[in-house]
Scaffold this motif. Structure first.
Motif, PDB file in Angstrom:
ATOM      1  N   GLU A 338       0.725  -1.062   0.012  1.00  0.00           N
ATOM      2  CA  GLU A 338      -0.404  -0.225  -0.190  1.00  0.00           C
ATOM      3  C   GLU A 338       0.778   1.134  -0.401  1.00  0.00           C
ATOM      4  O   GLU A 338       2.309   1.183   0.006  1.00  0.00           O
ATOM      5  CB  GLU A 338      -1.024  -0.005   1.335  1.00  0.00           C
ATOM      6  CG  GLU A 338      -0.451  -0.304   2.199  1.00  0.00           C
ATOM      7  CD  GLU A 338      -1.477  -0.273   3.556  1.00  0.00           C
ATOM      8  OE1 GLU A 338      -1.266   0.166   4.370  1.00  0.00           O
ATOM      9  OE2 GLU A 338      -2.248  -1.912   3.701  1.00  0.00           O
ATOM     10  N   PRO A 339       0.252   2.473  -0.214  1.00  0.00           N
ATOM     11  CA  PRO A 339       1.061   3.872  -0.114  1.00  0.00           C
ATOM     12  C   PRO A 339       2.310   4.267   0.579  1.00  0.00           C
ATOM     13  O   PRO A 339       1.958   4.006   2.229  1.00  0.00           O
ATOM     14  CB  PRO A 339      -0.121   4.438  -0.250  1.00  0.00           C
ATOM     15  CG  PRO A 339      -0.929   3.671  -1.241  1.00  0.00           C
ATOM     16  CD  PRO A 339      -0.804   2.422  -0.501  1.00  0.00           C
ATOM     17  N   ASN A 340       2.941   4.134   0.457  1.00  0.00           N
ATOM     18  CA  ASN A 340       4.122   4.607   1.757  1.00  0.00           C
ATOM     19  C   ASN A 340       3.817   6.167   2.182  1.00  0.00           C
ATOM     20  O   ASN A 340       3.418   6.602   1.892  1.00  0.00           O
ATOM     21  CB  ASN A 340       5.432   5.096   0.743  1.00  0.00           C
ATOM     22  CG  ASN A 340       6.384   4.289   1.924  1.00  0.00           C
ATOM     23  OD1 ASN A 340       6.587   5.092   3.223  1.00  0.00           O
ATOM     24  ND2 ASN A 340       7.497   4.943   1.596  1.00  0.00           N
ATOM     25  N   PRO A 341       3.921   6.159   3.520  1.00  0.00           N
ATOM     26  CA  PRO A 341       2.720   7.372   4.719  1.00  0.00           C
ATOM     27  C   PRO A 341       4.598   7.892   4.538  1.00  0.00           C
ATOM     28  O   PRO A 341       3.629   9.450   5.108  1.00  0.00           O
ATOM     29  CB  PRO A 341       3.304   6.600   6.251  1.00  0.00           C
ATOM     30  CG  PRO A 341       3.107   5.384   5.971  1.00  0.00           C
ATOM     31  CD  PRO A 341       3.839   4.770   3.936  1.00  0.00           C
ATOM     32  N   ALA A 342       5.307   7.743   4.155  1.00  0.00           N
ATOM     33  CA  ALA A 342       6.111   9.026   3.639  1.00  0.00           C
ATOM     34  C   ALA A 342       6.792   9.265   2.899  1.00  0.00           C
ATOM     35  O   ALA A 342       7.538  10.575   2.897  1.00  0.00           O
ATOM     36  CB  ALA A 342       7.825   8.441   4.279  1.00  0.00           C
ATOM     37  N   THR A 343       5.844   9.106   2.144  1.00  0.00           N
ATOM     38  CA  THR A 343       6.181   9.451   0.305  1.00  0.00           C
ATOM     39  C   THR A 343       4.487  10.425   0.375  1.00  0.00           C
ATOM     40  O   THR A 343       3.744  11.187   0.194  1.00  0.00           O
ATOM     41  CB  THR A 343       6.677   9.188  -0.548  1.00  0.00           C
ATOM     42  OG1 THR A 343       5.941   7.466  -0.586  1.00  0.00           O
ATOM     43  CG2 THR A 343       8.452   8.784  -0.240  1.00  0.00           C
ATOM     44  N   VAL A 344       4.151   9.144  -0.091  1.00  0.00           N
ATOM     45  CA  VAL A 344       2.334   9.076  -1.182  1.00  0.00           C
ATOM     46  C   VAL A 344       1.575   9.673  -0.418  1.00  0.00           C
ATOM     47  O   VAL A 344       0.567  10.549  -0.261  1.00  0.00           O
ATOM     48  CB  VAL A 344       2.307   7.755  -1.787  1.00  0.00           C
ATOM     49  CG1 VAL A 344       0.133   7.379  -2.176  1.00  0.00           C
ATOM     50  CG2 VAL A 344       3.356   6.936  -2.658  1.00  0.00           C
ATOM     51  N   LEU A 345       1.108   9.135   1.145  1.00  0.00           N
ATOM     52  CA  LEU A 345       0.958   9.132   2.060  1.00  0.00           C
ATOM     53  C   LEU A 345       1.722  10.949   2.756  1.00  0.00           C
ATOM     54  O   LEU A 345       0.285  10.627   3.638  1.00  0.00           O
ATOM     55  CB  LEU A 345       0.794   8.674   2.872  1.00  0.00           C
ATOM     56  CG  LEU A 345      -0.530   7.136   2.888  1.00  0.00           C
ATOM     57  CD1 LEU A 345      -0.522   6.205   3.414  1.00  0.00           C
ATOM     58  CD2 LEU A 345      -1.877   7.445   1.241  1.00  0.00           C
ATOM     59  N   LEU A 346       2.157  11.541   2.357  1.00  0.00           N
ATOM     60  CA  LEU A 346       2.507  12.459   3.605  1.00  0.00           C
ATOM     61  C   LEU A 346       1.661  14.053   3.178  1.00  0.00           C
ATOM     62  O   LEU A 346       1.819  14.529   2.017  1.00  0.00           O
ATOM     63  CB  LEU A 346       4.405  13.026   2.966  1.00  0.00           C
ATOM     64  CG  LEU A 346       5.090  14.174   4.076  1.00  0.00           C
ATOM     65  CD1 LEU A 346       5.225  13.727   5.309  1.00  0.00           C
ATOM     66  CD2 LEU A 346       6.494  14.462   3.228  1.00  0.00           C
ATOM     67  N   MET A 347       1.040  14.487   4.296  1.00  0.00           N
ATOM     68  CA  MET A 347      -0.030  15.654   4.072  1.00  0.00           C
ATOM     69  C   MET A 347       1.386  16.624   3.982  1.00  0.00           C
ATOM     70  O   MET A 347       0.763  17.309   3.890  1.00  0.00           O
ATOM     71  CB  MET A 347      -0.197  15.357   5.418  1.00  0.00           C
ATOM     72  CG  MET A 347      -1.167  14.317   6.234  1.00  0.00           C
ATOM     73  SD  MET A 347      -2.355  14.306   5.508  1.00  0.00           S
ATOM     74  CE  MET A 347      -3.454  12.990   5.763  1.00  0.00           C
ATOM     75  N   SER A 348       2.306  16.585   3.889  1.00  0.00           N
ATOM     76  CA  SER A 348       2.765  18.087   3.955  1.00  0.00           C
ATOM     77  C   SER A 348       3.790  18.217   2.332  1.00  0.00           C
ATOM     78  O   SER A 348       4.928  19.157   2.357  1.00  0.00           O
ATOM     79  CB  SER A 348       4.039  18.559   4.985  1.00  0.00           C
ATOM     80  OG  SER A 348       5.087  17.210   5.351  1.00  0.00           O
ATOM     81  N   ILE A 394      11.641  15.712  -4.346  1.00  0.00           N
ATOM     82  CA  ILE A 394      10.356  17.486  -3.958  1.00  0.00           C
ATOM     83  C   ILE A 394       9.654  16.390  -3.287  1.00  0.00           C
ATOM     84  O   ILE A 394       8.966  17.474  -2.524  1.00  0.00           O
ATOM     85  CB  ILE A 394      10.724  17.502  -5.266  1.00  0.00           C
ATOM     86  CG1 ILE A 394      11.423  17.625  -6.538  1.00  0.00           C
ATOM     87  CG2 ILE A 394       9.576  18.647  -5.177  1.00  0.00           C
ATOM     88  CD1 ILE A 394      11.142  18.309  -7.481  1.00  0.00           C
ATOM     89  N   ILE A 395       9.301  16.161  -3.473  1.00  0.00           N
ATOM     90  CA  ILE A 395       7.803  14.964  -2.806  1.00  0.00           C
ATOM     91  C   ILE A 395       8.265  14.319  -1.155  1.00  0.00           C
ATOM     92  O   ILE A 395       7.392  14.724  -0.102  1.00  0.00           O
ATOM     93  CB  ILE A 395       6.981  13.818  -2.849  1.00  0.00           C
ATOM     94  CG1 ILE A 395       6.373  13.944  -5.054  1.00  0.00           C
ATOM     95  CG2 ILE A 395       6.052  12.906  -2.659  1.00  0.00           C
ATOM     96  CD1 ILE A 395       6.018  13.510  -5.202  1.00  0.00           C
ATOM     97  N   GLY A 396       9.024  13.615  -1.309  1.00  0.00           N
ATOM     98  CA  GLY A 396       9.361  12.940   0.350  1.00  0.00           C
ATOM     99  C   GLY A 396      10.216  13.414   0.975  1.00  0.00           C
ATOM    100  O   GLY A 396      10.765  12.783   1.635  1.00  0.00           O
ATOM    101  N   GLY A 397      11.440  14.122   0.597  1.00  0.00           N
ATOM    102  CA  GLY A 397      12.496  14.771   1.031  1.00  0.00           C
ATOM    103  C   GLY A 397      13.342  12.916   0.779  1.00  0.00           C
ATOM    104  O   GLY A 397      13.752  12.081  -0.261  1.00  0.00           O
ATOM    105  N   THR A 398      14.177  12.878   2.314  1.00  0.00           N
ATOM    106  CA  THR A 398      15.621  11.397   1.988  1.00  0.00           C
ATOM    107  C   THR A 398      14.078  10.591   1.729  1.00  0.00           C
ATOM    108  O   THR A 398      14.868   9.627   1.341  1.00  0.00           O
ATOM    109  CB  THR A 398      15.198  11.447   3.605  1.00  0.00           C
ATOM    110  OG1 THR A 398      16.537  12.894   3.681  1.00  0.00           O
ATOM    111  CG2 THR A 398      16.432  10.565   3.415  1.00  0.00           C
ATOM    112  N   ALA A 399      13.227  10.253   2.038  1.00  0.00           N
ATOM    113  CA  ALA A 399      12.367   9.010   1.944  1.00  0.00           C
ATOM    114  C   ALA A 399      12.071   8.898   0.550  1.00  0.00           C
ATOM    115  O   ALA A 399      12.030   7.773   0.032  1.00  0.00           O
ATOM    116  CB  ALA A 399      11.528   9.282   2.986  1.00  0.00           C
ATOM    117  N   GLY A 400      12.642  10.254  -0.698  1.00  0.00           N
ATOM    118  CA  GLY A 400      11.958   9.876  -1.834  1.00  0.00           C
ATOM    119  C   GLY A 400      13.714   9.873  -2.452  1.00  0.00           C
ATOM    120  O   GLY A 400      13.024   9.594  -3.743  1.00  0.00           O
ATOM    121  N   THR A 401      14.527  10.137  -2.317  1.00  0.00           N
ATOM    122  CA  THR A 401      15.600   9.798  -2.758  1.00  0.00           C
ATOM    123  C   THR A 401      15.801   8.901  -3.159  1.00  0.00           C
ATOM    124  O   THR A 401      16.403   8.285  -2.431  1.00  0.00           O
ATOM    125  CB  THR A 401      17.326  11.018  -1.887  1.00  0.00           C
ATOM    126  OG1 THR A 401      16.414  11.996  -1.497  1.00  0.00           O
ATOM    127  CG2 THR A 401      18.176  10.474  -2.974  1.00  0.00           C
TER     128      THR A 401
END
Length: 508
Positions: A338-348, A394-401
C-alpha cells in the motif's frame, strides 16, 4: 372607553415611533460590518489554487491500475461497477462553485487594470489548467458562459463544444504568456505555486500549451504541430526548480494538507496496520508487478508492507499487489503493498501540477514525429525518466531520494529501443509516462485515451457498466439534467450519449 383605549393608543404610538426609527436606520442596522463588498484578488487566487489542485477524481487511480479494492463500492475505478457510476460527476460538481467561480471573480477585478497585467495573465493560465482538467473528463462543458450567474444572471449556461474550448484555451495561454511582464506587480506570496515568479509562470503556460497541443494529434495533426512547436519555442519546464507544484503545510485545517494524501489516508490507510483498511484498498498487482519486473528503484519509495502495526517495510522482494478481480478480503491482505506514508501519504508533501518529466516525455513524442530537433527521442526519454525519479525527493525528501547510480542502472536496462517502430517507441514512452507521472492518474488517463498506452488489460468484473472495457469519459451530474436541461440536451445531442463509453472530441 377612555379607561381601556389610552393604553392601546399609547402602545401603538410607541410602536410607530420605533418603526420609524428602525426604518430610518434600516440600512445601517442590516449591514454586516464584517462583510466584504469588493473582492481581494490575491485571496481569491490563493483559494482557486487550493481548489484547482484538490479537484481530483481519485477513482482514476484504480482505472489506471495503480490501486484497487475488494470492496465493490470503493473499487469502482478498477471494477467499473454500474451502481457507482454517478461518482464520476464529482469533479464537475466541485469545480464550478469553487475554482471556476473564484477565477471569474479574480479576472473581473484585475482585467482592465494595466498595472495588474501579471495577475490577469496568471489567473488566465490557471483557469486554462482548471478548465482543461474538466473538459478532458467530460468533453463538452459550460465554458464561455461559466460562472456568469452572479455577474450576468446566466443560470443555465450553454455547453461549449470541446473543439471550441481547446481553441480558446490555447489562445488564452498564448496571449497570457506573452503579456507577462517582470516589471509589474504579481500575486507574490498569495501565489502558492510560484510565489509570483513571472518567468516560471511563462514556462508553465507553454508547458500547458505543449500538453494541450499534443491532445490534438488524432483530430488535427496540423494544429497539434503548430501549437507544440510554439510551446517549445516559448520555453517549457525542463528543470526541477521550475516544476509547478502546490505547497502544503501538512498541519492545521485540511486545506493545508496535500489533498491526495489526505483523501487516501482518511478513506483507507488511517489505521496504519495493513489489515483494517476501511475501504479495502491496496496497490493493484498490475502496477507493483511492473515495477518489480523492471527492477524500478521507485518501488520502495512509493510502496510499503506492514510487518506489524505502524512498522513499515520497503523491501523490494516483499512488495505484492492485489488483483482487481477480488470481491472479498483475501487471506493475505495484511501482507499486500500500500502507499508509503513517508511519500505518497505525506500530508506536507507538495502536489506536483506539471513536472519536467512530463515535458520530456511529450518532447520525446515530438521528436519521434519530427516536430522537435533539440534532442533525440532517446535523450528526451532518458531525461524524463531521470526527472521523474528525482522528483520523489521533491515530494518526500530523504524518503524519496533515488541516487544517480540507481537512475543510470535503471536506464541501462530499460532504455528506449530506438530500433523499434514508432508505435513500439510510443508504447515505451507512454508506459514509462504511466510509471513516472504517478500519482496524477487523471493526466495518465488522458494520455492513455489519446495514445492507447500503457496497454492495460481491462477488468471484466461482474456487474460492470462498460462490458469489460475501460471507460472513456465521466458522467454529467444529475443536477444538470434537472436544472440546466436545455443546455444538457444540446450537449449530448452534439457529443453523444451521456455515458462512460462515449468518446470526447480528441479521443479517436
Amino acid at each position: 372607553m377612555k379607561k381601556y383605549f389610552n393604553p392601546y393608543i399609547s402602545a401603538l404610538l410607541v410602536g410607530l415611533a420605533s418603526f420609524t426609527s428602525c426604518k430610518k436606520n434600516f440600512t445601517d442596522l442590516n449591514t454586516n460590518p464584517n462583510a466584504v463588498t469588493t473582492s481581494t484578488p490575491a485571496y481569491m487566487f490563493t483559494k482557486a489554487e487550493y481548489d484547482g489542485t484538490a479537484n481530483m477524481l481519485n477513482l482514476l487511480l484504480g482505472t489506471m491500475q495503480y490501486t484497487t479494492s475488494y470492496n465493490d463500492v470503493a473499487g469502482f475505478g478498477s471494477k467499473y461497477i454500474a451502481s457507482q457510476v454517478n461518482t464520476t460527476s464529482a469533479s464537475f460538481s466541485s469545480a464550478y462553485p469553487n475554482e471556476i467561480n473564484e477565477l471569474k471573480e479574480v479576472i473581473k477585478v484585475v482585467k482592465t487594470d494595466p498595472t495588474q497585467v501579471n495577475l490577469y495573465a496568471e489567473a488566465r493560465i490557471w483557469r486554462v489548467y482548471c478548465f482543461s482538467r474538466l473538459t478532458d473528463l467530460y468533453g463538452d462543458i459550460p465554458y464561455s458562459q461559466a460562472a456568469e450567474g452572479y455577474t450576468d444572471g446566466i443560470f443555465t449556461p450553454s455547453y461549449d463544444a470541446q473543439k471550441d474550448i481547446y481553441a480558446d484555451m490555447l489562445n488564452e495561454l498564448d496571449q497570457a504568456a506573452q503579456s507577462l511582464d517582470a516589471s509589474k506587480t504579481t500575486f507574490g506570496a498569495a501565489d502558492l505555486i510560484y510565489g509570483g515568479n513571472v518567468s516560471q509562470w511563462k514556462k508553465f503556460a507553454y508547458s500547458l500549451m505543449l500538453r494541450l497541443g499534443m491532445r490534438l494529434t488524432k483530430v488535427d495533426a496540423t494544429s497539434a504541430q503548430t501549437w507544440v512547436t510554439k510551446a517549445i519555442s516559448g520555453g517549457v519546464i525542463l528543470q526541477d526548480a521550475d516544476v509547478a507544484k502546490m505547497s502544503y503545510k501538512g498541519a492545521g485545517q485540511d486545506i493545508n494538507k496535500n489533498p491526495l494524501a489526505l483523501n487516501l489516508y482518511n478513506s483507507d490507510y488511517i489505521a496504519a496496520n495493513g489489515n483494517t483498511n476501511q475501504e479495502g484498498g491496496k496497490y493493484q498487482d498490475v502496477f507493483i508487478n511492473y515495477l518489480k519486473q523492471t527492477k524500478d528503484p521507485r518501488l520502495g519509495v512509493v510502496s510499503i508492507v506492514y510487518t506489524s502495526a505502524g512498522v513499515t517495510d520497503t523491501t523490494f522482494a516483499k512488495q505484492q499487489g492485489m488483483p482487481a478481480t477480488l470481491s472479498s478480503k483475501p487471506a493475505n491482505f495484511s501482507s499486500l503493498s500500500e502507499p508509503n506514508p513517508a511519500t505518497v501519504l505525506l500530508m506536507s508533501s507538495p502536489r506536483l501540477v506539471f513536472t519536467a518529466a512530463e515535458s520530456y516525455f511529450l518532447l520525446a513524442e515530438a521528436a519521434l514525429r519530427g516536430w522537435y530537433t533539440g534532442a533525440t527521442a532517446q535523450q528526451c526519454y532518458n531525461n524524463g525518466t531521470s526527472a521523474a525519479m528525482r522528483q520523489w525527493a521533491i515530494i518526500g525528501g530523504t524518503a524519496g531520494t533515488i541516487s544517480t547510480n540507481q537512475i543510470n542502472t535503471y536506464l541501462k536496462y530499460n532504455g528506449l529501443n530506438t530500433a523499434g517502430s514508432v508505435d513500439a517507441q510510443m508504447n515505451q514512452i507512454y508506459t514509462q509516462f504511466w510509471v513516472s507521472i504517478f500519482p496524477d492518474a487523471q493526466e495518465v488517463f488522458a494520455s492513455y485515451r489519446r495514445t492507447g498506452y500503457p496497454a492495460l488489460t481491462p477488468n471484466n468484473y461482474p456487474g460492470n457498466i462498460t462490458g469489460g472495457v475501460i471507460f472513456r469519459r465521466m458522467l454529467y451530474p444529475l443536477s444538470e439534467q434537472n436544472l440546466n436541461a436545455k443546455s444538457y440536451a444540446a450537449a449530448i445531442s452534439r457529443q453523444g450519449a451521456d455515458n462512460v463509453l462515449t468518446r470526447i472530441w480528441w479521443d479517436k
